[in-house]
Design a protein around this motif. Sequence first.
Motif, PDB file in Angstrom:
ATOM      1  N   GLN A  51       0.793  -1.225   0.000  1.00  0.00           N
ATOM      2  CA  GLN A  51       0.000   0.000   0.000  1.00  0.00           C
ATOM      3  C   GLN A  51       0.831   1.284   0.000  1.00  0.00           C
ATOM      4  O   GLN A  51       0.482   2.247  -0.657  1.00  0.00           O
ATOM      5  N   ASP A  52       1.932   1.294   0.724  1.00  0.00           N
ATOM      6  CA  ASP A  52       2.666   2.547   0.869  1.00  0.00           C
ATOM      7  C   ASP A  52       3.926   2.630   0.013  1.00  0.00           C
ATOM      8  O   ASP A  52       4.763   3.505   0.227  1.00  0.00           O
ATOM      9  N   LEU A  53       4.058   1.772  -0.985  1.00  0.00           N
ATOM     10  CA  LEU A  53       5.255   1.788  -1.828  1.00  0.00           C
ATOM     11  C   LEU A  53       5.362   3.096  -2.619  1.00  0.00           C
ATOM     12  O   LEU A  53       6.441   3.679  -2.696  1.00  0.00           O
ATOM     13  N   VAL A  54       4.269   3.562  -3.167  1.00  0.00           N
ATOM     14  CA  VAL A  54       4.305   4.805  -3.951  1.00  0.00           C
ATOM     15  C   VAL A  54       4.726   5.972  -3.061  1.00  0.00           C
ATOM     16  O   VAL A  54       5.575   6.781  -3.457  1.00  0.00           O
ATOM     17  N   GLU A  55       4.182   6.037  -1.851  1.00  0.00           N
ATOM     18  CA  GLU A  55       4.560   7.109  -0.933  1.00  0.00           C
ATOM     19  C   GLU A  55       6.042   7.029  -0.579  1.00  0.00           C
ATOM     20  O   GLU A  55       6.730   8.054  -0.479  1.00  0.00           O
ATOM     21  N   THR A  56       6.554   5.818  -0.394  1.00  0.00           N
ATOM     22  CA  THR A  56       7.966   5.627  -0.074  1.00  0.00           C
ATOM     23  C   THR A  56       8.848   6.111  -1.217  1.00  0.00           C
ATOM     24  O   THR A  56       9.855   6.791  -0.997  1.00  0.00           O
ATOM     25  N   LEU A  57       8.452   5.794  -2.457  1.00  0.00           N
ATOM     26  CA  LEU A  57       9.236   6.220  -3.618  1.00  0.00           C
ATOM     27  C   LEU A  57       9.197   7.733  -3.788  1.00  0.00           C
ATOM     28  O   LEU A  57      10.211   8.352  -4.127  1.00  0.00           O
ATOM     29  N   VAL A  58       8.051   8.329  -3.551  1.00  0.00           N
ATOM     30  CA  VAL A  58       7.942   9.798  -3.630  1.00  0.00           C
ATOM     31  C   VAL A  58       8.825  10.435  -2.554  1.00  0.00           C
ATOM     32  O   VAL A  58       9.509  11.426  -2.812  1.00  0.00           O
ATOM     33  N   LYS A  59       8.842   9.850  -1.361  1.00  0.00           N
ATOM     34  CA  LYS A  59       9.685  10.356  -0.277  1.00  0.00           C
ATOM     35  C   LYS A  59      11.161  10.292  -0.667  1.00  0.00           C
ATOM     36  O   LYS A  59      11.900  11.250  -0.456  1.00  0.00           O
ATOM     37  N   ILE A  60      11.572   9.169  -1.247  1.00  0.00           N
ATOM     38  CA  ILE A  60      12.961   9.030  -1.695  1.00  0.00           C
ATOM     39  C   ILE A  60      13.271  10.081  -2.755  1.00  0.00           C
ATOM     40  O   ILE A  60      14.319  10.713  -2.736  1.00  0.00           O
ATOM     41  N   LEU A  61      12.338  10.270  -3.679  1.00  0.00           N
ATOM     42  CA  LEU A  61      12.532  11.239  -4.752  1.00  0.00           C
ATOM     43  C   LEU A  61      12.713  12.655  -4.195  1.00  0.00           C
ATOM     44  O   LEU A  61      13.568  13.414  -4.656  1.00  0.00           O
ATOM     45  N   LYS A  62      11.934  13.012  -3.178  1.00  0.00           N
ATOM     46  CA  LYS A  62      12.019  14.345  -2.585  1.00  0.00           C
ATOM     47  C   LYS A  62      13.278  14.535  -1.749  1.00  0.00           C
ATOM     48  O   LYS A  62      13.868  15.621  -1.748  1.00  0.00           O
ATOM     49  N   GLU A  63      13.694  13.491  -1.041  1.00  0.00           N
ATOM     50  CA  GLU A  63      14.829  13.614  -0.132  1.00  0.00           C
ATOM     51  C   GLU A  63      16.176  13.538  -0.844  1.00  0.00           C
ATOM     52  O   GLU A  63      17.157  14.084  -0.361  1.00  0.00           O
ATOM     53  N   GLU A  64      16.208  12.855  -1.956  1.00  0.00           N
ATOM     54  CA  GLU A  64      17.472  12.646  -2.669  1.00  0.00           C
ATOM     55  C   GLU A  64      17.902  13.928  -3.361  1.00  0.00           C
ATOM     56  O   GLU A  64      17.132  14.555  -4.082  1.00  0.00           O
ATOM     57  N   GLN A  65      19.142  14.324  -3.133  1.00  0.00           N
ATOM     58  CA  GLN A  65      19.693  15.530  -3.732  1.00  0.00           C
ATOM     59  C   GLN A  65      20.477  15.176  -4.983  1.00  0.00           C
ATOM     60  O   GLN A  65      21.270  14.250  -4.976  1.00  0.00           O
ATOM     61  N   SER A  82       2.551   4.887 -12.682  1.00  0.00           N
ATOM     62  CA  SER A  82       1.539   5.877 -13.049  1.00  0.00           C
ATOM     63  C   SER A  82       0.604   5.365 -14.146  1.00  0.00           C
ATOM     64  O   SER A  82      -0.373   6.025 -14.475  1.00  0.00           O
ATOM     65  N   LEU A  83       0.889   4.204 -14.685  1.00  0.00           N
ATOM     66  CA  LEU A  83      -0.023   3.582 -15.652  1.00  0.00           C
ATOM     67  C   LEU A  83      -1.306   3.104 -14.971  1.00  0.00           C
ATOM     68  O   LEU A  83      -2.284   2.821 -15.642  1.00  0.00           O
ATOM     69  N   ARG A  84      -1.283   3.028 -13.665  1.00  0.00           N
ATOM     70  CA  ARG A  84      -2.450   2.596 -12.888  1.00  0.00           C
ATOM     71  C   ARG A  84      -3.107   3.801 -12.229  1.00  0.00           C
ATOM     72  O   ARG A  84      -2.445   4.737 -11.815  1.00  0.00           O
ATOM     73  N   ARG A  85      -4.400   3.758 -12.121  1.00  0.00           N
ATOM     74  CA  ARG A  85      -5.177   4.909 -11.617  1.00  0.00           C
ATOM     75  C   ARG A  85      -4.882   5.244 -10.158  1.00  0.00           C
ATOM     76  O   ARG A  85      -4.694   6.404  -9.797  1.00  0.00           O
ATOM     77  N   LYS A  86      -4.866   4.241  -9.280  1.00  0.00           N
ATOM     78  CA  LYS A  86      -4.667   4.506  -7.862  1.00  0.00           C
ATOM     79  C   LYS A  86      -3.314   5.157  -7.583  1.00  0.00           C
ATOM     80  O   LYS A  86      -3.262   6.162  -6.860  1.00  0.00           O
ATOM     81  N   PRO A  87      -2.216   4.634  -8.143  1.00  0.00           N
ATOM     82  CA  PRO A  87      -0.932   5.333  -7.932  1.00  0.00           C
ATOM     83  C   PRO A  87      -0.916   6.740  -8.517  1.00  0.00           C
ATOM     84  O   PRO A  87      -0.299   7.637  -7.962  1.00  0.00           O
ATOM     85  N   GLN A  88      -1.619   6.937  -9.645  1.00  0.00           N
ATOM     86  CA  GLN A  88      -1.704   8.277 -10.220  1.00  0.00           C
ATOM     87  C   GLN A  88      -2.297   9.247  -9.212  1.00  0.00           C
ATOM     88  O   GLN A  88      -1.791  10.348  -9.011  1.00  0.00           O
ATOM     89  N   THR A  89      -3.376   8.827  -8.595  1.00  0.00           N
ATOM     90  CA  THR A  89      -4.068   9.662  -7.609  1.00  0.00           C
ATOM     91  C   THR A  89      -3.162   9.964  -6.421  1.00  0.00           C
ATOM     92  O   THR A  89      -3.119  11.108  -5.956  1.00  0.00           O
ATOM     93  N   ILE A  90      -2.427   8.970  -5.956  1.00  0.00           N
ATOM     94  CA  ILE A  90      -1.516   9.182  -4.825  1.00  0.00           C
ATOM     95  C   ILE A  90      -0.429  10.180  -5.200  1.00  0.00           C
ATOM     96  O   ILE A  90      -0.074  11.048  -4.416  1.00  0.00           O
ATOM     97  N   MET A  91       0.094  10.078  -6.429  1.00  0.00           N
ATOM     98  CA  MET A  91       1.178  10.955  -6.853  1.00  0.00           C
ATOM     99  C   MET A  91       0.716  12.395  -7.023  1.00  0.00           C
ATOM    100  O   MET A  91       1.497  13.318  -6.835  1.00  0.00           O
TER     101      MET A  91
END
Length: 92
Positions: A51-65, A82-91
Amino acid sequence: MDCSERAANNEKKIIDKLLLEDDRRVLEYTMTFINALGNECLGRSYLLQKQDLVETLVKILKEEQGDTHLRQNALGALQKFSLRRKPQTIMI
């Protein structure tokens, strides 16, 4: 088949443990694996069960310099998810 192991009567996914790893190299290889698995429809389906994989990846993306290997693979995986609707919405 599930990519998990039993530990103290709790089922912990290996991917969860690897994403929380302090060793930079392990984290980079895990992200490369996730990105590669996301190439296939079945791989995306399997990974998005977490469930929280997309959030984890977004967090890594934001924190990584900078434009690092870790950040490139996180972005690549998110693009595939992002090909899937639910992850699109989370992003969004």
